[in-house]
Write a protein that holds these residues in place. Sequence first.
Motif, PDB file in Angstrom:
ATOM      1  N   PRO A 132      -4.906 -70.504  49.637  1.00 41.13           N
ATOM      2  CA  PRO A 132      -3.581 -71.028  49.300  1.00 41.13           C
ATOM      3  C   PRO A 132      -3.605 -71.743  47.944  1.00 41.13           C
ATOM      4  O   PRO A 132      -4.671 -71.996  47.381  1.00 41.13           O
ATOM      5  N   PRO A 133      -2.425 -72.122  47.417  1.00 41.58           N
ATOM      6  CA  PRO A 133      -2.387 -72.970  46.219  1.00 41.58           C
ATOM      7  C   PRO A 133      -2.957 -74.349  46.559  1.00 41.58           C
ATOM      8  O   PRO A 133      -2.823 -74.819  47.687  1.00 41.58           O
ATOM      9  N   HIS A 134      -3.618 -74.980  45.576  1.00 42.30           N
ATOM     10  CA  HIS A 134      -4.228 -76.285  45.852  1.00 42.30           C
ATOM     11  C   HIS A 134      -4.080 -77.208  44.647  1.00 42.30           C
ATOM     12  O   HIS A 134      -3.523 -76.830  43.606  1.00 42.30           O
ATOM     13  N   LEU A 135      -4.574 -78.424  44.787  1.00 45.99           N
ATOM     14  CA  LEU A 135      -4.399 -79.435  43.753  1.00 45.99           C
ATOM     15  C   LEU A 135      -5.141 -79.081  42.471  1.00 45.99           C
ATOM     16  O   LEU A 135      -4.757 -79.526  41.390  1.00 45.99           O
ATOM     17  N   GLY A 136      -6.195 -78.294  42.568  1.00 50.58           N
ATOM     18  CA  GLY A 136      -6.873 -77.832  41.356  1.00 50.58           C
ATOM     19  C   GLY A 136      -5.961 -76.960  40.514  1.00 50.58           C
ATOM     20  O   GLY A 136      -5.947 -77.075  39.281  1.00 50.58           O
ATOM     21  N   HIS A 137      -5.201 -76.085  41.161  1.00 52.20           N
ATOM     22  CA  HIS A 137      -4.236 -75.250  40.435  1.00 52.20           C
ATOM     23  C   HIS A 137      -3.207 -76.119  39.714  1.00 52.20           C
ATOM     24  O   HIS A 137      -2.860 -75.863  38.554  1.00 52.20           O
ATOM     25  N   VAL A 138      -2.715 -77.137  40.394  1.00 52.04           N
ATOM     26  CA  VAL A 138      -1.695 -78.005  39.803  1.00 52.04           C
ATOM     27  C   VAL A 138      -2.253 -78.751  38.596  1.00 52.04           C
ATOM     28  O   VAL A 138      -1.606 -78.842  37.547  1.00 52.04           O
ATOM     29  N   SER A 139      -3.477 -79.270  38.720  1.00 54.68           N
ATOM     30  CA  SER A 139      -4.092 -79.992  37.609  1.00 54.68           C
ATOM     31  C   SER A 139      -4.299 -79.092  36.402  1.00 54.68           C
ATOM     32  O   SER A 139      -3.990 -79.466  35.262  1.00 54.68           O
ATOM     33  N   VAL A 140      -4.803 -77.892  36.629  1.00 52.39           N
ATOM     34  CA  VAL A 140      -5.032 -76.945  35.537  1.00 52.39           C
ATOM     35  C   VAL A 140      -3.716 -76.586  34.858  1.00 52.39           C
ATOM     36  O   VAL A 140      -3.642 -76.537  33.616  1.00 52.39           O
ATOM     37  N   ALA A 141      -2.683 -76.345  35.629  1.00 55.93           N
ATOM     38  CA  ALA A 141      -1.393 -75.966  35.051  1.00 55.93           C
ATOM     39  C   ALA A 141      -0.849 -77.066  34.153  1.00 55.93           C
ATOM     40  O   ALA A 141      -0.358 -76.805  33.046  1.00 55.93           O
ATOM     41  N   ARG A 142      -0.936 -78.299  34.606  1.00 53.58           N
ATOM     42  CA  ARG A 142      -0.461 -79.414  33.783  1.00 53.58           C
ATOM     43  C   ARG A 142      -1.245 -79.511  32.481  1.00 53.58           C
ATOM     44  O   ARG A 142      -0.670 -79.731  31.404  1.00 53.58           O
ATOM     45  N   ASP A 143      -2.563 -79.359  32.567  1.00 48.73           N
ATOM     46  CA  ASP A 143      -3.388 -79.445  31.355  1.00 48.73           C
ATOM     47  C   ASP A 143      -3.094 -78.307  30.388  1.00 48.73           C
ATOM     48  O   ASP A 143      -3.092 -78.508  29.169  1.00 48.73           O
ATOM     49  N   LEU A 144      -2.861 -77.105  30.912  1.00 49.05           N
ATOM     50  CA  LEU A 144      -2.577 -75.971  30.042  1.00 49.05           C
ATOM     51  C   LEU A 144      -1.300 -76.190  29.244  1.00 49.05           C
ATOM     52  O   LEU A 144      -1.233 -75.826  28.056  1.00 49.05           O
ATOM     53  N   LEU A 145      -0.296 -76.754  29.871  1.00 51.47           N
ATOM     54  CA  LEU A 145       0.959 -77.035  29.161  1.00 51.47           C
ATOM     55  C   LEU A 145       0.697 -77.882  27.920  1.00 51.47           C
ATOM     56  O   LEU A 145       1.231 -77.607  26.842  1.00 51.47           O
ATOM     57  N   GLU A 146      -0.126 -78.904  28.073  1.00 52.81           N
ATOM     58  CA  GLU A 146      -0.394 -79.821  26.963  1.00 52.81           C
ATOM     59  C   GLU A 146      -1.396 -79.236  25.969  1.00 52.81           C
ATOM     60  O   GLU A 146      -1.182 -79.275  24.761  1.00 52.81           O
ATOM     61  N   GLU A 147      -2.488 -78.698  26.490  1.00 49.03           N
ATOM     62  CA  GLU A 147      -3.566 -78.218  25.635  1.00 49.03           C
ATOM     63  C   GLU A 147      -3.126 -77.071  24.736  1.00 49.03           C
ATOM     64  O   GLU A 147      -3.509 -76.997  23.568  1.00 49.03           O
ATOM     65  N   LEU A 148      -2.324 -76.175  25.267  1.00 49.72           N
ATOM     66  CA  LEU A 148      -1.897 -75.004  24.511  1.00 49.72           C
ATOM     67  C   LEU A 148      -0.502 -75.172  23.905  1.00 49.72           C
ATOM     68  O   LEU A 148       0.033 -74.227  23.343  1.00 49.72           O
ATOM     69  N   ARG A 149       0.057 -76.354  24.052  1.00 54.94           N
ATOM     70  CA  ARG A 149       1.368 -76.660  23.478  1.00 54.94           C
ATOM     71  C   ARG A 149       2.406 -75.619  23.901  1.00 54.94           C
ATOM     72  O   ARG A 149       3.132 -75.053  23.091  1.00 54.94           O
ATOM     73  N   LEU A 150       2.468 -75.410  25.208  1.00 57.21           N
ATOM     74  CA  LEU A 150       3.364 -74.401  25.761  1.00 57.21           C
ATOM     75  C   LEU A 150       4.767 -74.955  25.932  1.00 57.21           C
ATOM     76  O   LEU A 150       4.952 -76.127  26.255  1.00 57.21           O
ATOM     77  N   ASP A 151       5.747 -74.086  25.744  1.00 54.96           N
ATOM     78  CA  ASP A 151       7.117 -74.438  26.095  1.00 54.96           C
ATOM     79  C   ASP A 151       7.339 -74.299  27.592  1.00 54.96           C
ATOM     80  O   ASP A 151       8.160 -75.012  28.183  1.00 54.96           O
ATOM     81  N   ARG A 152       6.622 -73.374  28.192  1.00 52.73           N
ATOM     82  CA  ARG A 152       6.679 -73.209  29.639  1.00 52.73           C
ATOM     83  C   ARG A 152       5.433 -72.466  30.095  1.00 52.73           C
ATOM     84  O   ARG A 152       4.782 -71.762  29.304  1.00 52.73           O
ATOM     85  N   LEU A 153       5.106 -72.641  31.359  1.00 54.88           N
ATOM     86  CA  LEU A 153       3.980 -71.934  31.963  1.00 54.88           C
ATOM     87  C   LEU A 153       4.496 -71.182  33.175  1.00 54.88           C
ATOM     88  O   LEU A 153       5.092 -71.775  34.084  1.00 54.88           O
TER      89      LEU A 153
END
Length: 209
Positions: free
Chosen positions: A24-45
């Motif tokens: 299932p989805p887990h807290l690791g997925h959520v943490s990675v998604a948040r970091d990717l938004l910032e690290e890659l300067r995304l407008d959306r993920l």
Amino acid sequence: MSSPRVEVPAGGRRTGILGGSFDPPHLGHVSVARDLLEELRLDRLLVIPAGDPPHREVTLPAQVRLHLTRRAFADLPGIEVSPMEIERAGPSYTVDTLEALARRFPADRLVLAMGADQFAAIHRWERWRRLPELARIAVMPRGGGEPAPSPESMPIEYVVAHVTRVDISASRIRQRLEEGRSVRLLVPETIRHQVERAWAGRRSRHVTQ
């Protein structure tokens, strides 16, 4: 190899793609998604659960995984859960997803995020040489080491996305669930009871079969 902090294109959005089985989805997925938004300067993920993963078996049905993933990422700014692979018939090949996104959002700059283990095996992916033509590839390293492509896929352009590594895996969660143990603090609390009930139902069905 270029820097992960690439310039934001003029016009269009910088759209990241994070795929997976989310079984299932887990807290690791959520943490990675948040970091990717910032690290890659995304407008959306775009978080995209696979409908029929070609390289692994899944435990939960596709629609259940989609529902849980939507709840896990609900109300997180900049993150959208897409059903596109689940709605598409056949194996969930990443190249098909990127081509569909490129047609639907031609002005967007696509960034495909993947783990270092996936990157090392990218030469086994369907039409893998097409991937860097469609999207910038961002690789999340493991254990502090620099990610590296396999000799079969050299040379291939990529950027490094440094994310916080959370020691949680879906396989560990599934094992705990099979043992009837709680997954508190491993999955978002918004879905924990649903996840535990889903596995309790599976165990009951296996006993009666």
